[in-house]
Design a protein around this motif. Structure first.
Motif, PDB file in Angstrom:
ATOM      1  N   GLU A 109      14.125  -5.584   3.111  1.00  0.00           N
ATOM      2  CA  GLU A 109      15.224  -4.389   2.811  1.00  0.00           C
ATOM      3  C   GLU A 109      15.273  -3.305   3.588  1.00  0.00           C
ATOM      4  O   GLU A 109      15.970  -2.585   4.063  1.00  0.00           O
ATOM      5  N   PHE A 110      14.020  -2.688   3.706  1.00  0.00           N
ATOM      6  CA  PHE A 110      13.762  -1.675   4.588  1.00  0.00           C
ATOM      7  C   PHE A 110      14.057  -1.974   5.912  1.00  0.00           C
ATOM      8  O   PHE A 110      14.405  -1.235   6.705  1.00  0.00           O
ATOM      9  N   ALA A 111      13.340  -3.153   6.432  1.00  0.00           N
ATOM     10  CA  ALA A 111      13.642  -3.719   7.900  1.00  0.00           C
ATOM     11  C   ALA A 111      15.208  -3.751   8.125  1.00  0.00           C
ATOM     12  O   ALA A 111      15.562  -3.322   9.333  1.00  0.00           O
ATOM     13  N   ARG A 112      15.692  -4.174   7.374  1.00  0.00           N
ATOM     14  CA  ARG A 112      17.137  -4.445   7.578  1.00  0.00           C
ATOM     15  C   ARG A 112      17.937  -3.022   7.738  1.00  0.00           C
ATOM     16  O   ARG A 112      18.844  -2.937   8.281  1.00  0.00           O
ATOM     17  N   ARG A 113      17.272  -1.965   7.306  1.00  0.00           N
ATOM     18  CA  ARG A 113      17.830  -0.584   7.299  1.00  0.00           C
ATOM     19  C   ARG A 113      17.425   0.146   8.508  1.00  0.00           C
ATOM     20  O   ARG A 113      17.486   1.192   8.737  1.00  0.00           O
ATOM     21  N   GLY A 114      16.385  -0.620   9.364  1.00  0.00           N
ATOM     22  CA  GLY A 114      15.781   0.069  10.514  1.00  0.00           C
ATOM     23  C   GLY A 114      14.476   0.506  10.673  1.00  0.00           C
ATOM     24  O   GLY A 114      13.848   0.984  11.519  1.00  0.00           O
ATOM     25  N   TYR A 115      13.815   0.126   9.439  1.00  0.00           N
ATOM     26  CA  TYR A 115      12.175   0.447   9.565  1.00  0.00           C
ATOM     27  C   TYR A 115      11.653  -0.781  10.067  1.00  0.00           C
ATOM     28  O   TYR A 115      11.855  -1.966   9.909  1.00  0.00           O
ATOM     29  N   VAL A 116      10.144  -0.711  10.388  1.00  0.00           N
ATOM     30  CA  VAL A 116       9.284  -1.563  10.695  1.00  0.00           C
ATOM     31  C   VAL A 116       8.504  -1.717   9.296  1.00  0.00           C
ATOM     32  O   VAL A 116       8.119  -0.508   8.880  1.00  0.00           O
ATOM     33  N   ALA A 117       8.261  -2.791   8.665  1.00  0.00           N
ATOM     34  CA  ALA A 117       7.749  -2.718   7.313  1.00  0.00           C
ATOM     35  C   ALA A 117       6.774  -3.832   7.307  1.00  0.00           C
ATOM     36  O   ALA A 117       6.853  -4.798   7.821  1.00  0.00           O
ATOM     37  N   LEU A 118       5.497  -3.471   6.570  1.00  0.00           N
ATOM     38  CA  LEU A 118       4.505  -4.193   6.762  1.00  0.00           C
ATOM     39  C   LEU A 118       4.174  -4.382   5.154  1.00  0.00           C
ATOM     40  O   LEU A 118       3.426  -3.553   4.420  1.00  0.00           O
ATOM     41  N   ALA A 119       4.132  -5.578   4.824  1.00  0.00           N
ATOM     42  CA  ALA A 119       3.923  -5.990   3.264  1.00  0.00           C
ATOM     43  C   ALA A 119       2.641  -6.783   3.210  1.00  0.00           C
ATOM     44  O   ALA A 119       2.320  -7.832   4.027  1.00  0.00           O
ATOM     45  N   PHE A 120       1.602  -6.206   2.567  1.00  0.00           N
ATOM     46  CA  PHE A 120       0.261  -6.885   2.446  1.00  0.00           C
ATOM     47  C   PHE A 120      -0.179  -7.359   1.086  1.00  0.00           C
ATOM     48  O   PHE A 120       0.134  -6.989   0.042  1.00  0.00           O
ATOM     49  N   ASP A 121      -1.004  -8.275   1.371  1.00  0.00           N
ATOM     50  CA  ASP A 121      -1.985  -8.839   0.110  1.00  0.00           C
ATOM     51  C   ASP A 121      -3.068  -7.931  -0.127  1.00  0.00           C
ATOM     52  O   ASP A 121      -3.819  -7.976   1.073  1.00  0.00           O
ATOM     53  N   PRO A 122      -3.237  -7.200  -0.928  1.00  0.00           N
ATOM     54  CA  PRO A 122      -4.661  -6.406  -1.178  1.00  0.00           C
ATOM     55  C   PRO A 122      -6.040  -7.249  -1.043  1.00  0.00           C
ATOM     56  O   PRO A 122      -5.641  -8.624  -1.244  1.00  0.00           O
ATOM     57  N   SER A 123      -6.977  -6.798  -0.573  1.00  0.00           N
ATOM     58  CA  SER A 123      -8.297  -7.495  -0.557  1.00  0.00           C
ATOM     59  C   SER A 123      -8.540  -8.359  -1.781  1.00  0.00           C
ATOM     60  O   SER A 123      -8.189  -8.027  -2.778  1.00  0.00           O
ATOM     61  N   PHE A 124      -9.206  -9.402  -1.342  1.00  0.00           N
ATOM     62  CA  PHE A 124      -9.447 -10.324  -2.357  1.00  0.00           C
ATOM     63  C   PHE A 124      -8.404 -11.084  -3.209  1.00  0.00           C
ATOM     64  O   PHE A 124      -8.578 -11.903  -3.994  1.00  0.00           O
ATOM     65  N   THR A 125      -7.013 -10.938  -2.845  1.00  0.00           N
ATOM     66  CA  THR A 125      -5.971 -11.665  -3.437  1.00  0.00           C
ATOM     67  C   THR A 125      -5.203 -12.341  -2.338  1.00  0.00           C
ATOM     68  O   THR A 125      -5.026 -11.857  -1.029  1.00  0.00           O
ATOM     69  N   GLY A 126      -4.304 -13.291  -2.823  1.00  0.00           N
ATOM     70  CA  GLY A 126      -3.299 -13.659  -2.005  1.00  0.00           C
ATOM     71  C   GLY A 126      -3.961 -14.439  -0.838  1.00  0.00           C
ATOM     72  O   GLY A 126      -5.145 -15.405  -0.842  1.00  0.00           O
ATOM     73  N   GLU A 127      -3.632 -14.309   0.186  1.00  0.00           N
ATOM     74  CA  GLU A 127      -4.118 -14.548   1.734  1.00  0.00           C
ATOM     75  C   GLU A 127      -5.187 -13.801   2.189  1.00  0.00           C
ATOM     76  O   GLU A 127      -5.752 -14.201   3.197  1.00  0.00           O
ATOM     77  N   SER A 128      -5.399 -12.577   1.597  1.00  0.00           N
ATOM     78  CA  SER A 128      -6.346 -11.656   2.333  1.00  0.00           C
ATOM     79  C   SER A 128      -7.980 -12.198   1.956  1.00  0.00           C
ATOM     80  O   SER A 128      -8.035 -13.089   0.854  1.00  0.00           O
ATOM     81  N   GLY A 129      -8.907 -11.674   2.866  1.00  0.00           N
ATOM     82  CA  GLY A 129     -10.089 -12.232   2.712  1.00  0.00           C
ATOM     83  C   GLY A 129     -10.723 -11.312   1.335  1.00  0.00           C
ATOM     84  O   GLY A 129     -10.149 -10.743   0.737  1.00  0.00           O
ATOM     85  N   GLY A 130     -12.028 -11.591   1.316  1.00  0.00           N
ATOM     86  CA  GLY A 130     -13.066 -11.227   0.221  1.00  0.00           C
ATOM     87  C   GLY A 130     -13.767 -12.491  -0.420  1.00  0.00           C
ATOM     88  O   GLY A 130     -12.729 -13.192  -0.953  1.00  0.00           O
ATOM     89  N   THR A 131     -14.771 -12.454  -0.446  1.00  0.00           N
ATOM     90  CA  THR A 131     -15.495 -13.457  -1.210  1.00  0.00           C
ATOM     91  C   THR A 131     -15.396 -13.912  -2.641  1.00  0.00           C
ATOM     92  O   THR A 131     -14.901 -15.006  -2.967  1.00  0.00           O
ATOM     93  N   VAL A 132     -15.425 -12.895  -3.341  1.00  0.00           N
ATOM     94  CA  VAL A 132     -15.122 -13.174  -4.773  1.00  0.00           C
ATOM     95  C   VAL A 132     -13.499 -13.091  -4.938  1.00  0.00           C
ATOM     96  O   VAL A 132     -12.790 -11.927  -4.820  1.00  0.00           O
ATOM     97  N   ARG A 133     -12.991 -13.917  -5.322  1.00  0.00           N
ATOM     98  CA  ARG A 133     -11.422 -14.108  -5.323  1.00  0.00           C
ATOM     99  C   ARG A 133     -10.779 -13.192  -6.747  1.00  0.00           C
ATOM    100  O   ARG A 133     -11.325 -13.295  -7.715  1.00  0.00           O
ATOM    101  N   ASP A 134      -9.877 -12.802  -6.556  1.00  0.00           N
ATOM    102  CA  ASP A 134      -8.933 -12.105  -7.438  1.00  0.00           C
ATOM    103  C   ASP A 134      -9.945 -10.858  -8.292  1.00  0.00           C
ATOM    104  O   ASP A 134      -9.932 -10.826  -9.495  1.00  0.00           O
TER     105      ASP A 134
END
Length: 375
Positions: A109-134
């Protein structure tokens, strides 16, 4: 209180007790999805996202490292017709969600309004790294925001003097803490804010008694021995409920597999997002499993909001639903720093409505806030 009842309900339906802690299930393991085909199928039709990408926005998967060397996975949303150096926003949350859910919707939604927007997965979750998950860390999650600012500030299309942060639910406390320590974040806004350190270490509306807080600490300490002896990491409640006898009653799921007929309103609202096709995602902790059981330890040790005064002279805008069980978190922060923090209360909205109800999320007000404060 409703949230306390919800925690007790989740503990009961999760079938885990202090005497029967369980080892962590395999990633993605969830045999409970009798209706899962429909949930996963609808998500798949949107490319694995719970929302449709705006036709005027380009989305690119990116990776960057935080100062601990953990690789953070993110999606970069850019307006297709953007020209020159653009303002940018770092977006994350809720706690236990992934970038394909609410944070991605906000970034889109913010990009639609003209912003560059970066949505991230916090460390250890989703597709982000970190050896012990979640496993969650208020310190490392706060660092993830600053690492995301690093990444954005190196992009040619971004004006590094106009970078802000937008957070949802449980990542809001980390965004505010990051802004207090990192003046490159020129403005910060939150929706449905949760102070996870306060919530985890004191309970909803600070209901833990001193004796109950000690019982939670003792529970976490015992779990450390169990994990060390087993060589695995159990998954149990990150907000540890107290049963009617005053004892800890953790669950091995954030949400029940199926919704009980007598579920309280808070559980219903979370279930309606995370466990149905509305917001389900197989990498979301809240949709499928529970956090690593010893996660609360760091939240007892790392209080958020301690330095909220350091956000000044920059500004923060907190948005809360009028009917949200979490509303008091935003109100308390605003009261603590009234000259820095503004508050919007959304009539007719509960906590989860502000995850994805675009008819209720005040995007126009958020856009006005960032336009003014990222100028």
């Amino acid at each position: 209180m409703e949230r306390r009842k919800a925690l007790g309900l989740i503990a009961a339906t999760g079938a885990a007790t202090a005497a029967s802690f369980t080892a962590a299930p395999a990633f993605g393991a969830d045999d409970s999805r009798a209706a899962g085909t429909a949930r996963q199928g609808k998500t798949a039709t949107k490319g694995g996202y719970t929302f449709a990408l705006d036709k005027n926005v380009k989305r690119t998967a990116v990776r960057f490292k935080n100062r601990y060397g953990i690789e953070v996975a993110a999606d970069l949303y850019v307006p297709k017709k953007g020209k020159g150096k653009l303002p940018a926003l770092v977006v994350s949350g809720p706690f236990g969600a992934v970038k394909e859910q609410s944070s991605g919707l906000y970034a889109n939604e913010f990009a639609r309004r003209g912003y560059v927007a970066l949505a991230f997965d916090p460390s250890f979750t989703g597709e982000s790294g970190g050896t012990v998950r979640d496993v969650a860390s208020p310190d490392i999650y706060t660092e993830d925001y600053s690492a995301a600012v690093d990444y954005l500030g190196l992009q040619k299309i971004v004006d590094r003097k106009r970078i802000g942060a937008q957070a949802v639910c449980g990542l809001s406390g980390m965004a505010l803490t990051a802004a207090a320590a990192d003046s490159r974040i020129k403005a910060v806004a939150t929706t449905s804010m949760y102070d996870m350190s306060r919530s985890i270490s004191r309970g909803h509306e600070d209901y833990y008694t001193p004796e109950q807080r000690q019982k939670v600490v003792d529970h976490l300490s015992r779990q450390r021995w169990i994990d060390a002896e087993n060589g695995t990491y159990a998954r149990l409640s990150h907000e540890v409920p107290i049963d009617e006898n005053g004892n800890v009653a953790p669950s091995d799921r954030v949400l029940p597999k199926t919704l009980p007929t007598d579920a309280d309103p808070v559980t219903k609202s979370f279930f309606d997002y995370y466990r149905t096709e509305r917001g389900y995602h197989p990498r979301s902790i809240n949709s499928t499993t529970a956090w690593t059981a010893t996660t609360p330890m760091s939240f007892f040790a790392f209080p958020l909001m301690t330095n909220i005064d350091m956000v000044a002279p920059r500004k923060a805008l907190l948005v809360a639903g009028a009917d949200a069980h979490s509303r008091y978190y935003s109100e308390d922060v605003q009261a603590k720093a009234p000259n820095t923090v503004d508050l919007i209360i959304v009539p007719g909205a509960d906590h989860v409505d502000l995850y994805d109800r675009k008819d209720l999320i005040p995007f126009d007000r958020l856009d006005e806030f960032f336009t003014k404060n990222l100028a």
